[in-house]
Motif scaffolding. Structure first.
Motif, PDB file in Angstrom:
ATOM      1  N   GLY A  52      -4.774   9.982  -2.826  1.00  0.00           N
ATOM      2  CA  GLY A  52      -5.391   8.710  -2.495  1.00  0.00           C
ATOM      3  C   GLY A  52      -4.389   7.654  -2.089  1.00  0.00           C
ATOM      4  N   VAL A  53      -4.876   6.419  -1.994  1.00  0.00           N
ATOM      5  CA  VAL A  53      -4.048   5.271  -1.636  1.00  0.00           C
ATOM      6  C   VAL A  53      -4.167   4.228  -2.725  1.00  0.00           C
ATOM      7  CG1 VAL A  53      -3.788   3.337  -0.025  1.00  0.00           C
ATOM      8  CG2 VAL A  53      -4.184   5.622   0.848  1.00  0.00           C
ATOM      9  N   ILE A  54      -3.022   3.655  -3.103  1.00  0.00           N
ATOM     10  CA  ILE A  54      -3.004   2.610  -4.114  1.00  0.00           C
ATOM     11  C   ILE A  54      -2.503   1.305  -3.512  1.00  0.00           C
ATOM     12  CG2 ILE A  54      -2.654   4.262  -5.980  1.00  0.00           C
ATOM     13  CD1 ILE A  54       0.302   3.434  -6.062  1.00  0.00           C
ATOM     14  N   ALA A  55      -2.871   0.209  -4.157  1.00  0.00           N
ATOM     15  CA  ALA A  55      -2.354  -1.117  -3.810  1.00  0.00           C
ATOM     16  C   ALA A  55      -1.510  -1.600  -4.985  1.00  0.00           C
ATOM     17  CB  ALA A  55      -3.496  -2.082  -3.533  1.00  0.00           C
ATOM     18  N   PHE A 108       0.858  -1.187   0.000  1.00  0.00           N
ATOM     19  CA  PHE A 108       0.000   0.000   0.000  1.00  0.00           C
ATOM     20  C   PHE A 108       0.894   1.237   0.000  1.00  0.00           C
ATOM     21  CE2 PHE A 108      -2.788  -3.189   2.026  1.00  0.00           C
ATOM     22  CZ  PHE A 108      -3.881  -3.089   1.173  1.00  0.00           C
ATOM     23  N   LEU A 109       0.463   2.237  -0.756  1.00  0.00           N
ATOM     24  CA  LEU A 109       1.259   3.449  -0.917  1.00  0.00           C
ATOM     25  C   LEU A 109       0.299   4.625  -1.103  1.00  0.00           C
ATOM     26  CD1 LEU A 109       4.339   4.162  -1.212  1.00  0.00           C
ATOM     27  CD2 LEU A 109       3.987   4.052  -3.681  1.00  0.00           C
ATOM     28  N   ALA A 110       0.555   5.716  -0.389  1.00  0.00           N
ATOM     29  CA  ALA A 110      -0.279   6.901  -0.546  1.00  0.00           C
ATOM     30  C   ALA A 110       0.320   7.827  -1.596  1.00  0.00           C
ATOM     31  CB  ALA A 110      -0.419   7.629   0.786  1.00  0.00           C
ATOM     32  N   ILE A 111      -0.559   8.474  -2.338  1.00  0.00           N
ATOM     33  CA  ILE A 111      -0.164   9.485  -3.314  1.00  0.00           C
ATOM     34  C   ILE A 111      -0.666  10.824  -2.783  1.00  0.00           C
ATOM     35  CG2 ILE A 111      -0.254  10.230  -5.709  1.00  0.00           C
ATOM     36  CD1 ILE A 111       1.039   7.471  -5.296  1.00  0.00           C
ATOM     37  N   GLN A 112       0.283  11.668  -2.347  1.00  0.00           N
ATOM     38  CA  GLN A 112      -0.088  12.923  -1.702  1.00  0.00           C
ATOM     39  C   GLN A 112       0.112  14.121  -2.640  1.00  0.00           C
ATOM     40  OE1 GLN A 112       1.781  15.554   1.780  1.00  0.00           O
ATOM     41  NE2 GLN A 112       1.113  13.562   2.556  1.00  0.00           N
ATOM     42  N   HIS A 113      -0.753  15.071  -2.520  1.00  0.00           N
ATOM     43  CA  HIS A 113      -0.785  16.357  -3.240  1.00  0.00           C
ATOM     44  C   HIS A 113      -0.414  16.308  -4.730  1.00  0.00           C
ATOM     45  CE1 HIS A 113       3.609  16.867  -2.807  1.00  0.00           C
ATOM     46  NE2 HIS A 113       3.502  16.765  -1.512  1.00  0.00           N
TER      47      HIS A 113
END
Length: 546
Positions: free
Chosen positions: A539-542, A507-512
């Protein structure tokens, strides 16, 4: 003198004269070597069933595309993005995702709760700009507070590697800037109850299965909402599974611009929590509980975060200095202004960033994420950068506690890896480990510097894998080398990498994404490029394919 190869030498040079001094003293040889049996023990400790080598992929090249770019054989799916409904109560996913932590449901690797931090809001994409006097309306402030804090979402994976959020979940919920919190510890007398948590950056997981969320740059929201700054800048504890667990802020861990909270055990069974203060010329901290951890006590162990000692690192002496009222009062003796400020232990903790330097804490180059290696108990610190001292690309520092004991009050350190053109990465930020002792780090080049000047070479922010020990797939000379695994969208940073227990999903977040946008009608990014979207959505990706 310890021998170092040319690549290592350039890495040391990349972080400046101080690192070169470290290299010349041979500190690189101080890091304990991990045998295969030690890695196996760590694998068992973590419950990893499937081992993943970070070097089985072909590293990607830097990219400036408005997308998440991955090596061949890997794919990503958007699990949740800003504004998505997360439960039957129509709560929505917050803005600017950061730290993520997966909590299995009934031990499952493909069904669990995912905690996600939300760091800050946006005048352009969320609440709108203030009026001509710089003031926000009550409605704007409510929205600003709601989109920060954290989201607890229910996520499910399928046998084909796909992941989705359960949008009608009965157990998902929001913890936000509107949620009532209690204070614990020496500074709990500040207020019986405080309003919300916001500016949530990174965090950590406790040994009793709750989440620790770190409040970082709280000033702007406090000013906009007219809130007491002393109520923010703490480490927050939440139980994702139990909405009746009183959410709390642990003042014994100090108040500053918290990046994270990494928890481990001392050799005699006490709790140790390592923390970074994400500010230029700020310090590294460690908290040690007075009481000992008892697994059978479950959440009662939370009380260990209420009574203990906070320490600050003096790197010149290799010592952890206790942040006690006695030490501060001794250091300020004769200074009437400071003597009037520090009367109680609560004062020391409320103004920990100042008190730490008064007693000899070492100012460093933006200490962001701090993580404990599960393989040898060394401490990895992402010093992101500090242009005040010419450290434009940052470095990763490694503390070696004496006797490999997290309870030790003396340590040594090395510069493990340095950012720069020679290493391929710049501005290391969040860190995590996989079961092969590979360190995964995301980068945090500011949006104003991306693809410009000395940062042009790196293009968009990315995710890198750095081996920390040699094993069958990694040669000794490859330890400390960085391999790029992912590249993020335009203006974005990737944050909060977190594996499922079997390491088949990251899981990894994509910020701004699109943070550089000046006109909402002409955003610089449209990630995640979903049908119907009119703006970029953090958002958050898998990521699957491991």
């Amino acid at each position: 003198m310890t021998e170092i190869n040319r690549r290592k030498f350039l890495t040391y040079v990349g972080t400046g004269a101080a690192a070169l001094t470290v290299a010349s003293t041979g500190l690189g040889g101080l890091a304990p070597k991990v045998e295969a049996k030690g890695r196996d023990a760590a694998n068992n400790l973590f419950g990893f069933n499937k081992k993943v080598s970070g070097l089985t992929f072909k590293p990607i090249e830097p990219s400036d595309a408005d997308d998440v770019i991955l090596p061949k054989g890997y794919k990503y799916e958007v699990v949740a993005a800003y504004g998505d409904v997360i439960n039957k109560n129509d709560d929505t996913f917050g803005f600017n995702s950061d730290f993520t932590q997966y909590f299995p449901i009934n031990g499952s690797n493909n069904h669990g709760l995912l905690w996600v931090n939300h760091e800050y809001s946006s005048d352009i994409f969320v609440q709108g700009k203030p009026d001509s006097n710089g003031k926000y309306s009550a409605k704007q402030i409510e929205q600003m507070l709601y989109v920060q804090g954290g989201s607890i979402i229910e996520v499910k994976g399928d046998r084909k590697g796909g992941w989705k959020m359960v949008s009608d979940s009965t157990i998902a919920r929001r913890v936000s800037g509107l949620t009532p919190f209690t204070l614990t510890g020496p500074a709990s007398s500040l207020a019986k109850e405080v309003k919300g948590t916001f500016a949530n950056c990174s965090g950590g997981k406790t040994l009793w299965n709750t989440v620790l969320s770190a409040e970082e740059n709280y000033e702007d929201t406090c000013e906009a909402a007219n809130l007491d700054e002393r109520h923010y800048g703490w480490i927050v504890e939440v139980d994702p599974f139990d909405p009746d667990f009183q959410v709390r802020k642990h003042t014994a861990l100090g108040r500053f611009h918290h990046e994270n909270a990494a928890m481990g055990l001392t050799n005699d069974g006490r709790i140790a929590v390592y923390m970074g203060d994400d500010v230029k010329d700020a310090c590294v901290y460690k908290y040690i509980s007075h009481g000992k951890y008892e697994k059978s006590a479950g959440r009662e162990n939370s009380k260990l975060l209420e009574v203990g000692t906070l320490y600050v690192a003096n790197m010149k002496k290799g010592q952890w200095v206790a942040m006690t009222l006695e030490n501060v009062r001794e250091a300020i003796k004769g200074n009437a202004e400071l003597e009037a400020k520090y009367h109680t232990q609560a004062d020391v903790l409320v103004y920990a960033d100042e008190a730490s330097k008064i007693i000899g804490g070492t100012p460093t180059d933006r200490p962001e994420d701090v993580e404990i290696s599960p393989f040898d108990q060394t401490i990895f610190i992402a010093h992101t950068n500090n242009d005040k001292h010419g450290n434009f690309h940052g470095h990763i520092t490694r503390f070696i506690e004496d006797n490999n004991n997290l309870g030790s009050l003396t340590f040594d350190f090395e510069i493990f890896a340095a950012g720069g053109k020679q290493s391929g990465f710049s501005a290391p930020d969040n860190l995590t480990f996989d079961s092969q002792a590979n360190l995964w780090t995301v980068t945090d080049i500011s949006s104003s510097s991306l693809n410009k000047g000395i940062h042009k070479h790196f293009k968009n922010n990315g995710l890198f894998v750095i081996p920390t020990v040699a094993y069958k797939n990694v040669k000794e000379e490859e330890v400390g080398e960085a391999y790029q695994f992912a590249s993020g969208p335009v203006d974005a940073e990737m944050t909060g990498p977190c594996f499922t227990p079997d390491e088949t999903t990251l899981f990894l977040a994509i910020q701004h994404p699109g943070e550089g946008t000046k006109d909402a009608n002409n955003p610089t990014s449209m990630w995640p490029h979903r049908k119907g979207d009119t703006m970029p959505r953090p958002g958050v990706i898998a990521i699957t394919g491991f």
